[in-house]
Design an enzyme around this catalytic site. Structure first.
Site, PDB file in Angstrom:
ATOM      1  N   ARG A 175      -6.914  -1.016  -7.458  1.00 36.31           N
ATOM      2  CA  ARG A 175      -7.335   0.108  -6.616  1.00 36.31           C
ATOM      3  C   ARG A 175      -7.591   1.308  -7.527  1.00 36.31           C
ATOM      4  NH1 ARG A 175      -4.408   1.229  -1.143  1.00 36.31           N
ATOM      5  NH2 ARG A 175      -6.493   2.005  -0.671  1.00 36.31           N
ATOM      6  N   ASP A 185      -2.559  10.650  -3.146  1.00 33.58           N
ATOM      7  CA  ASP A 185      -2.819   9.523  -4.051  1.00 33.58           C
ATOM      8  C   ASP A 185      -3.080  10.033  -5.457  1.00 33.58           C
ATOM      9  OD1 ASP A 185      -3.701   8.572  -1.198  1.00 33.58           O
ATOM     10  OD2 ASP A 185      -3.272   6.778  -2.387  1.00 33.58           O
ATOM     11  N   ARG A 240       0.839  -1.196   0.000  1.00 35.63           N
ATOM     12  CA  ARG A 240       0.000   0.000   0.000  1.00 35.63           C
ATOM     13  C   ARG A 240       0.882   1.257   0.000  1.00 35.63           C
ATOM     14  NH1 ARG A 240       1.278   2.304   4.013  1.00 35.63           N
ATOM     15  NH2 ARG A 240       0.083   4.093   3.279  1.00 35.63           N
ATOM     16  N   GLY A 241       0.212   2.402  -0.185  1.00 35.95           N
ATOM     17  CA  GLY A 241       0.952   3.662  -0.346  1.00 35.95           C
ATOM     18  C   GLY A 241       1.096   3.873  -1.847  1.00 35.95           C
ATOM     19  N   ALA A 242       0.693   5.065  -2.305  1.00 35.35           N
ATOM     20  CA  ALA A 242       0.604   5.293  -3.749  1.00 35.35           C
ATOM     21  C   ALA A 242       1.922   5.019  -4.489  1.00 35.35           C
ATOM     22  CB  ALA A 242       0.141   6.729  -3.991  1.00 35.35           C
ATOM     23  N   GLY A 243       3.041   5.412  -3.900  1.00 34.03           N
ATOM     24  CA  GLY A 243       4.335   5.193  -4.548  1.00 34.03           C
ATOM     25  C   GLY A 243       4.693   3.712  -4.591  1.00 34.03           C
ATOM     26  N   CYS A 259      -2.153   9.752   7.934  1.00 34.85           N
ATOM     27  CA  CYS A 259      -1.915   8.508   7.185  1.00 34.85           C
ATOM     28  C   CYS A 259      -0.424   8.185   7.142  1.00 34.85           C
ATOM     29  CB  CYS A 259      -2.515   8.528   5.785  1.00 34.85           C
ATOM     30  SG  CYS A 259      -2.701   6.825   5.146  1.00 34.85           S
TER      31      CYS A 259
HETATM   32  P1  RI2 Z   1       3.123   7.655  -0.497  1.00 32.82           P
HETATM   33  C1  RI2 Z   1      -1.739   6.144   0.818  1.00 32.82           C
HETATM   34  O1  RI2 Z   1      -2.881   5.421   0.422  1.00 32.82           O
HETATM   35  C2  RI2 Z   1      -2.100   7.296   1.725  1.00 32.82           C
HETATM   36  O2  RI2 Z   1      -3.304   7.942   1.360  1.00 32.82           O
HETATM   37  C3  RI2 Z   1      -0.887   8.167   1.522  1.00 32.82           C
HETATM   38  O3  RI2 Z   1      -1.089   9.498   1.953  1.00 32.82           O
HETATM   39  C4  RI2 Z   1      -0.720   8.059   0.011  1.00 32.82           C
HETATM   40  O4  RI2 Z   1      -1.027   6.700  -0.295  1.00 32.82           O
HETATM   41  C5  RI2 Z   1       0.624   8.442  -0.539  1.00 32.82           C
HETATM   42  O5  RI2 Z   1       1.605   7.593   0.000  1.00 32.82           O
HETATM   43  P2  RI2 Z   1      -3.190   3.904   0.966  1.00 32.82           P
HETATM   44  O6  RI2 Z   1      -2.488   2.974  -0.008  1.00 32.82           O
HETATM   45  O7  RI2 Z   1       3.152   7.303  -1.961  1.00 32.82           O
HETATM   46  O8  RI2 Z   1      -2.709   3.764   2.379  1.00 32.82           O
HETATM   47  O9  RI2 Z   1       3.645   9.035  -0.236  1.00 32.82           O
HETATM   48  O10 RI2 Z   1      -4.684   3.745   0.846  1.00 32.82           O
HETATM   49  O11 RI2 Z   1       3.824   6.596   0.339  1.00 32.82           O
END
Ligand code: RI2
Length: 320
Positions: free
Chosen positions: A59, A194, A16-19, A125
């Protein structure tokens, strides 16, 4: 199979995390291209397109995912043989993965400049990009402390406080609804994204808009840390970002929900913060006001508006 495995992990949020999602998808396409056996170029393309669609469908909100897939898949464009197409995908994927890591490092250095010695920062988050700015400021010797929210329902705040703790940064852990109560003690809010739309609105974890609202009311600056591949090219032609609605049992256990026949759980995973609540977006190309999102989409994502037009036409015909 690597694509199904990665897709499942993204869907369940094990990745998880957009990157991270974007890098995982690029790596899955690369490994898939390497594992597909000898066949015609047309069959190879079809196989890769199927894999790309599977990954994109996992997603719907983080545009880093379709952007990464698009970047990797353009490696196939000029290929005349399967081998050329394979090399194209592998090269594009590896380049994307390493440039995305470099982007976070650049964002850290630029973002840290906006953090002053003694600042109290609030983050919501778990964003690799946002945390990199905070950690870099600490590494530069600035005395900072952080309020980190819990982030219901998936509690990504627990990952954030572990990272901050491991970096030796003084951290206060709060429930999401405590933001308004502590905002007057805060000097700066830093969050990730995101998706960033062409009008500079930021789509991020649910609760971000409330944080921004509280910060705006208290005249606290709100900074968003986002790599350029989180900007959404298709918003240029009016496409809206789809907000992911996740299963209700992430919020309320099924055994309780079963006893409440008149209650429906809503679980939107993201919300939209309008540009006027955001002071700055820190990208790897520099810190920009949100109103400059259009420039990032045009200049750095490098996709001509003609391409959008033709893709819209293709989609339109497809739907008829
Ligand atoms: P980075 C995450 O989404 C959060 O919303 C976070 O702020 C965003 O991605 C960007 O994250 P999720 O996958 O790419 O937890 O900066 O639903 O790590």
């Amino acid at each position: 199979m690597i694509v199904t495995e990665t897709a499942d992990k993204i869907k369940s949020m094990e990745i998880r995390g957009a990157g991270r999602i974007a890098r995982a998808a690029a790596a899955a396409l690369r490994d898939h291209a390497l594992s597909v056996g000898d066949q015609s170029l047309a069959a190879f393309l079809q196989e890769m397109e199927r894999a790309a669609a599977t990954l994109i469908a996992t997603r719907p909100t983080a545009v880093s995912l379709p952007n990464a897939v698009h970047i990797v898949m353009t490696g196939i464009n000029a290929a005349k043989t399967v081998e050329e197409a394979r090399v194209g995908v592998v090269t594009r994927a590896d380049t994307f993965i390493s440039s995305s890591q470099h982007a976070v490092e650049r964002i850290a250095r630029i973002g840290a400049r906006h953090i002053r010695d003694g600042d109290v920062i609030l983050t919501h988050c778990n964003s690799e990009a946002a945390l990199s700015c905070i950690i870099e400021a600490h590494r530069e010797g600035k005395e900072i402390s952080v309020y980190a929210t819990e982030v219901r329902p998936r509690n990504q705040g627990l990952i954030t406080i572990r990272t901050l703790n491991d970096a030796g940064i003084k951290t206060m852990f709060i429930v999401d609804s405590a933001v308004r109560s502590v905002i007057n003690d805060v000097d700066l809010v830093i969050v990730g994204a995101d998706a960033v739309t062409v009008n500079g609105a930021v789509v991020n974890k649910i609760g971000t808009a409330q944080v921004a609202h509280a910060a705006h009311g208290a005249r606290v600056n709100m900074v968003v840390a986002a790599e350029t591949y989180k900007f959404a090219p298709r918003t240029l032609l009016g496409e809206l970002i789809r907000i992911e609605e996740r299963p209700g049992n992430e919020v309320l256990p099924d055994e309780i929900a079963r006893t409440l026949p008149y209650v429906t759980v809503r679980n939107p995973a993201f919300d939209v913060t309008p540009a006027e609540y955001i002071d700055l977006i820190v990208t790897e190309e520099g810190a920009i006001p949100p109103q400059m999102a259009y420039v990032i989409i045009k200049e750095y994502l490098g996709w001509g508006i003609e391409e959008f037009h033709s893709s819209l036409e293709v989609n339109g015909r497809h739907e008829e």
